[in-house]
Structure formats: C-alpha cells, structure tokens
Design a protein around this motif. Structure first.
Motif, PDB file in Angstrom:
ATOM      1  N   ALA A  33       0.825  -1.209   0.000  1.00  0.00           N
ATOM      2  CA  ALA A  33       0.000   0.000   0.000  1.00  0.00           C
ATOM      3  C   ALA A  33       0.858   1.257   0.000  1.00  0.00           C
ATOM      4  N   ALA A  34       1.919   1.254   0.792  1.00  0.00           N
ATOM      5  CA  ALA A  34       2.796   2.423   0.832  1.00  0.00           C
ATOM      6  C   ALA A  34       3.486   2.641  -0.514  1.00  0.00           C
ATOM      7  N   LEU A  35       3.948   1.559  -1.119  1.00  0.00           N
ATOM      8  CA  LEU A  35       4.607   1.689  -2.419  1.00  0.00           C
ATOM      9  C   LEU A  35       3.622   2.133  -3.491  1.00  0.00           C
ATOM     10  N   SER A  36       2.391   1.631  -3.426  1.00  0.00           N
ATOM     11  CA  SER A  36       1.366   2.073  -4.384  1.00  0.00           C
ATOM     12  C   SER A  36       1.094   3.564  -4.246  1.00  0.00           C
ATOM     13  N   LEU A  37       0.988   4.026  -3.009  1.00  0.00           N
ATOM     14  CA  LEU A  37       0.726   5.446  -2.780  1.00  0.00           C
ATOM     15  C   LEU A  37       1.855   6.309  -3.316  1.00  0.00           C
ATOM     16  N   ILE A  38       3.088   5.887  -3.071  1.00  0.00           N
ATOM     17  CA  ILE A  38       4.239   6.654  -3.547  1.00  0.00           C
ATOM     18  C   ILE A  38       4.265   6.707  -5.068  1.00  0.00           C
ATOM     19  N   LEU A  39       4.038   5.559  -5.699  1.00  0.00           N
ATOM     20  CA  LEU A  39       4.086   5.508  -7.163  1.00  0.00           C
ATOM     21  C   LEU A  39       2.921   6.280  -7.790  1.00  0.00           C
ATOM     22  N   LEU A  40       1.744   6.231  -7.159  1.00  0.00           N
ATOM     23  CA  LEU A  40       0.617   6.999  -7.685  1.00  0.00           C
ATOM     24  C   LEU A  40       0.870   8.495  -7.579  1.00  0.00           C
ATOM     25  N   LEU A  41       1.464   8.920  -6.471  1.00  0.00           N
ATOM     26  CA  LEU A  41       1.803  10.341  -6.338  1.00  0.00           C
ATOM     27  C   LEU A  41       2.853  10.750  -7.362  1.00  0.00           C
ATOM     28  N   LEU A  42       3.835   9.867  -7.581  1.00  0.00           N
ATOM     29  CA  LEU A  42       4.843  10.158  -8.594  1.00  0.00           C
ATOM     30  C   LEU A  42       4.209  10.235  -9.972  1.00  0.00           C
ATOM     31  N   GLY A  43       3.305   9.301 -10.284  1.00  0.00           N
ATOM     32  CA  GLY A  43       2.621   9.340 -11.574  1.00  0.00           C
ATOM     33  C   GLY A  43       1.780  10.592 -11.743  1.00  0.00           C
ATOM     34  N   SER A  44       1.123  11.032 -10.659  1.00  0.00           N
ATOM     35  CA  SER A  44       0.332  12.264 -10.739  1.00  0.00           C
ATOM     36  C   SER A  44       1.225  13.466 -11.023  1.00  0.00           C
ATOM     37  N   GLY A  45       2.380  13.500 -10.357  1.00  0.00           N
ATOM     38  CA  GLY A  45       3.303  14.602 -10.611  1.00  0.00           C
ATOM     39  C   GLY A  45       3.816  14.613 -12.035  1.00  0.00           C
ATOM     40  N   LEU A  46       4.155  13.433 -12.547  1.00  0.00           N
ATOM     41  CA  LEU A  46       4.616  13.360 -13.933  1.00  0.00           C
ATOM     42  C   LEU A  46       3.502  13.730 -14.906  1.00  0.00           C
ATOM     43  N   GLY A  47       2.269  13.336 -14.582  1.00  0.00           N
ATOM     44  CA  GLY A  47       1.145  13.679 -15.450  1.00  0.00           C
ATOM     45  C   GLY A  47       0.877  15.172 -15.483  1.00  0.00           C
ATOM     46  N   PHE A  48       0.923  15.824 -14.304  1.00  0.00           N
ATOM     47  CA  PHE A  48       0.696  17.264 -14.271  1.00  0.00           C
ATOM     48  C   PHE A  48       1.808  18.020 -15.000  1.00  0.00           C
ATOM     49  N   SER A  49       3.026  17.500 -14.949  1.00  0.00           N
ATOM     50  CA  SER A  49       4.121  18.172 -15.640  1.00  0.00           C
ATOM     51  C   SER A  49       4.066  17.964 -17.150  1.00  0.00           C
ATOM     52  N   ALA A  50       3.304  16.942 -17.586  1.00  0.00           N
ATOM     53  CA  ALA A  50       3.239  16.652 -19.018  1.00  0.00           C
ATOM     54  C   ALA A  50       2.113  17.385 -19.725  1.00  0.00           C
ATOM     55  N   ILE A  51       1.150  17.918 -18.967  1.00  0.00           N
ATOM     56  CA  ILE A  51       0.028  18.610 -19.591  1.00  0.00           C
ATOM     57  C   ILE A  51       0.284  20.112 -19.595  1.00  0.00           C
ATOM     58  N   SER A  52      -0.483  20.801 -20.423  1.00  0.00           N
ATOM     59  CA  SER A  52      -0.332  22.242 -20.559  1.00  0.00           C
ATOM     60  C   SER A  52      -1.703  22.879 -20.752  1.00  0.00           C
ATOM     61  N   PRO A  53      -1.922  24.092 -20.220  1.00  0.00           N
ATOM     62  CA  PRO A  53      -3.201  24.764 -20.444  1.00  0.00           C
ATOM     63  C   PRO A  53      -3.403  25.211 -21.880  1.00  0.00           C
ATOM     64  N   TRP A  54      -2.338  25.203 -22.689  1.00  0.00           N
ATOM     65  CA  TRP A  54      -2.453  25.623 -24.081  1.00  0.00           C
ATOM     66  C   TRP A  54      -2.803  24.428 -24.947  1.00  0.00           C
ATOM     67  N   ALA A  55      -3.646  24.673 -25.923  1.00  0.00           N
ATOM     68  CA  ALA A  55      -4.194  23.581 -26.733  1.00  0.00           C
ATOM     69  C   ALA A  55      -3.125  22.847 -27.528  1.00  0.00           C
ATOM     70  N   PHE A  74       1.965  -0.606 -14.102  1.00  0.00           N
ATOM     71  CA  PHE A  74       3.310  -0.684 -13.534  1.00  0.00           C
ATOM     72  C   PHE A  74       3.270  -0.595 -12.012  1.00  0.00           C
ATOM     73  N   THR A  75       2.435   0.300 -11.489  1.00  0.00           N
ATOM     74  CA  THR A  75       2.304   0.445 -10.044  1.00  0.00           C
ATOM     75  C   THR A  75       1.800  -0.835  -9.402  1.00  0.00           C
ATOM     76  N   GLN A  76       0.777  -1.433  -9.995  1.00  0.00           N
ATOM     77  CA  GLN A  76       0.256  -2.686  -9.469  1.00  0.00           C
ATOM     78  C   GLN A  76       1.303  -3.790  -9.531  1.00  0.00           C
ATOM     79  N   LEU A  77       2.049  -3.839 -10.616  1.00  0.00           N
ATOM     80  CA  LEU A  77       3.056  -4.880 -10.779  1.00  0.00           C
ATOM     81  C   LEU A  77       4.133  -4.783  -9.704  1.00  0.00           C
ATOM     82  N   VAL A  78       4.670  -3.595  -9.494  1.00  0.00           N
ATOM     83  CA  VAL A  78       5.764  -3.412  -8.543  1.00  0.00           C
ATOM     84  C   VAL A  78       5.268  -3.574  -7.101  1.00  0.00           C
TER      85      VAL A  78
END
Length: 294
Positions: A33-55, A74-78
């Motif tokens: 559970a702890a590893l899942s939480l860490i990886l999900l937070l990391l994925g959220s951060g990477l996702g927010f950094s990959a998007i842009s408000p410009w079309a 990947f999160t589930q696997l690890v």
C-alpha cells in the motif's frame, strides 16, 4: 523417521495452529500500500508536468490516458510483487506440511496481502479517482439527455449567441430587453428537441424580432437567424460528442483498472511462493550445527 512423541506434537500443531500468518500478510500489505501510494503520487506529478493549459502544448488527452493506464499497471506490478514477496518471506516455517499445502498457503498469503493492500489503497486514493470517473460519466449522461440540452442552451454561452443575434452597425450599445429573453427561450426550446431543428414558426418570429431590433431587412434578418442558430446547434452537438467521449473514456479506464488489479493479484501470489521458498531455505550457521530457522 519421527518418533511417536514428535509425530503427535507435529499433528497437534498442524491441526490447531492457524494456516495464515497474519503478521506476514499485514506486513506485506502495508509495504504494498505504501509503495502504491508513492508511485501513484509520482505518476500524478509526472502527469501534471506533461500537460499544458495551451491547446497545442504538452501531452494530448489520449496520450495522457494511455500513459495513466500504463503507469497504473506498472504500479500494481511493482507494489504487488513487493507485498507478495514479503508476505511469503516473513511467514513462519511449516515444517510438518506437504509441499503442495505449503505451495497453496504461500499463494493464499500473497493474495491476502494484495487484497488488504488494495483495500487500504482504495480507501486512501482510489476513492477520489472513482469519484472523478463517476462524475465524468454522470456529466456525460446528463449532457446526452434532452433536458440537459435545454440547460446547455440556456447557460452563459447562450447569452453570446443572443447578443450576436441583435448586433448591428449603428455603434450604439444594444441592451438586454424582453426580445433577448424571448429569443433565449425559443433557442432553448428548439435546441432541446429531438432533432434540434428550428421550428418554422419560431424561425419566422425570430426573423421578425431581429428585423425590428436592427437595420436589417427581413431577408437579411432571416439569414442571421439561420446562421446564429446553426452555430448554437453545432455547439450543443459538440458538447454531446464530448460527453459521449467522456463516457467511453470512463468505461475504458474502469476496464483497464480491473485488468491492472487482476495482474497485481497474480503477481502477488507468484512472488509469495518465491519468497516462501526462500524462507524455507534459510538456516542458522554456527560452529556446532546447522539449524533451520522457524
């Protein structure tokens, strides 16, 4: 060969002791559970950094969805591999059981660790994700119904279409009045219909209102009514298409989430078997003798 006293003791232990090492299960579940939480937070951060408000910038919506599915798998696997391995490695040694029973119990320990970790993670994180998915599906279902179409036609975007309807070239500002309200209700009523077509009577009445409020001729007013209503109708159609796409995306996300969780359950059970076999192979070495760890 076991003597009678050892055999009775082993039989008593195998019949009265619990088949589940709950301490090992919970240890593996906490780690997963702890590893899942860490990886999900990391994925959220990477996702927010990959998007842009410009079309035209950043990752597209489709690419973001595919990346989210891959990261979830990947999160589930690890996390499941870690939790299952710990559950199998930390359980107590079953010295009097057949190998098939040990194999089954290790599999069960990995599955239980995965189940507890999934419930904990769902409580902490997935509740918000499921709310987002269900909210998206609800919005899609709402926008695809006729009453909602009337609401769409009656929102702030409709004010723009109505103002466009009564614009003229005289330079003086045109204020809202009863004609705007009447036109707005006509738009909402017709946009909420099954085919979205403008009623001929309403069309003629709108052309008359526009001709009275502007310097346009009746023919030019009629053309403006057709043009503006067409724009409003296309906006509603685009919203319905977007709603259908949102519903399909929510359905696909749910299905892939199920697949990822299923993979996690299998991986947890498999790594628990591996960890259990390593656990049974552990011995204590000293100068006098070799003793298996209990």
């Amino acid at each position: 060969m076991l003597n009678s006293d050892a055999y009775v003791a082993a039989l008593d232990e195998s019949s009265t002791a619990s088949g589940v090492s709950w301490a090992a299960v919970f240890a593996g579940a906490v780690a997963a559970a702890a590893l899942s939480l860490i990886l999900l937070l990391l994925g959220s951060g990477l996702g927010f950094s990959a998007i842009s408000p410009w079309a035209d910038k950043g990752l597209s919506a489709e690419g973001l969805g595919i990346s989210a599915i891959i990261w979830l798998a990947f999160t589930q696997l690890v996390a499941a591999a870690m939790g299952g391995y710990l559950a199998g490695r930390l359980r107590k040694r079953w010295t009097t059981l057949h190998n098939d029973e040990v194999y089954f119990r290790d599999t069960a320990h990995g599955f239980l660790a995965w189940g507890v970790a999934t419930l904990v993670t769902a409580t902490l994180v997935v509740g918000s994700v499921s709310s987002l998915v269900s909210g998206t599906a609800q919005v899609g279902a709402t926008l695809s119904t006729s009453p909602a179409t009337a609401q769409v036609a009656d929102n702030s975007d409709d004010s723009y279409f109505i103002d466009t309807l009564f614009r003229d070239d005289r330079g003086a500002p045109v204020t809202s009045d009863a004609a705007h309200d009447v036109a707005g209700r006509i738009f909402a009523r017709n946009l909420a219909s099954d085919n979205g077509a403008l009623n001929p009577d309403d069309r003629a009445y709108l052309a008359q209102l526009v001709a009275q409020r502007t310097d346009l001729s009746q023919a030019d007013a009629q053309a403006r009514v057709d043009k503006v209503y067409g724009q409003a109708h296309q906006a509603v159609v685009d919203l319905k298409v977007a709603a259908d796409a949102a519903k399909k995306a929510a359905a696909h996300a749910t299905l892939w989430m199920f697949v990822a969780l299923l993979i996690g359950a299998f991986v947890a059970a498999f790594t628990a078997i591996y960890g259990g076999r390593q656990r049974d192979a552990v011995v204590i070495l000293d100068d006098r003798r070799t003793v298996p760890v209990r």
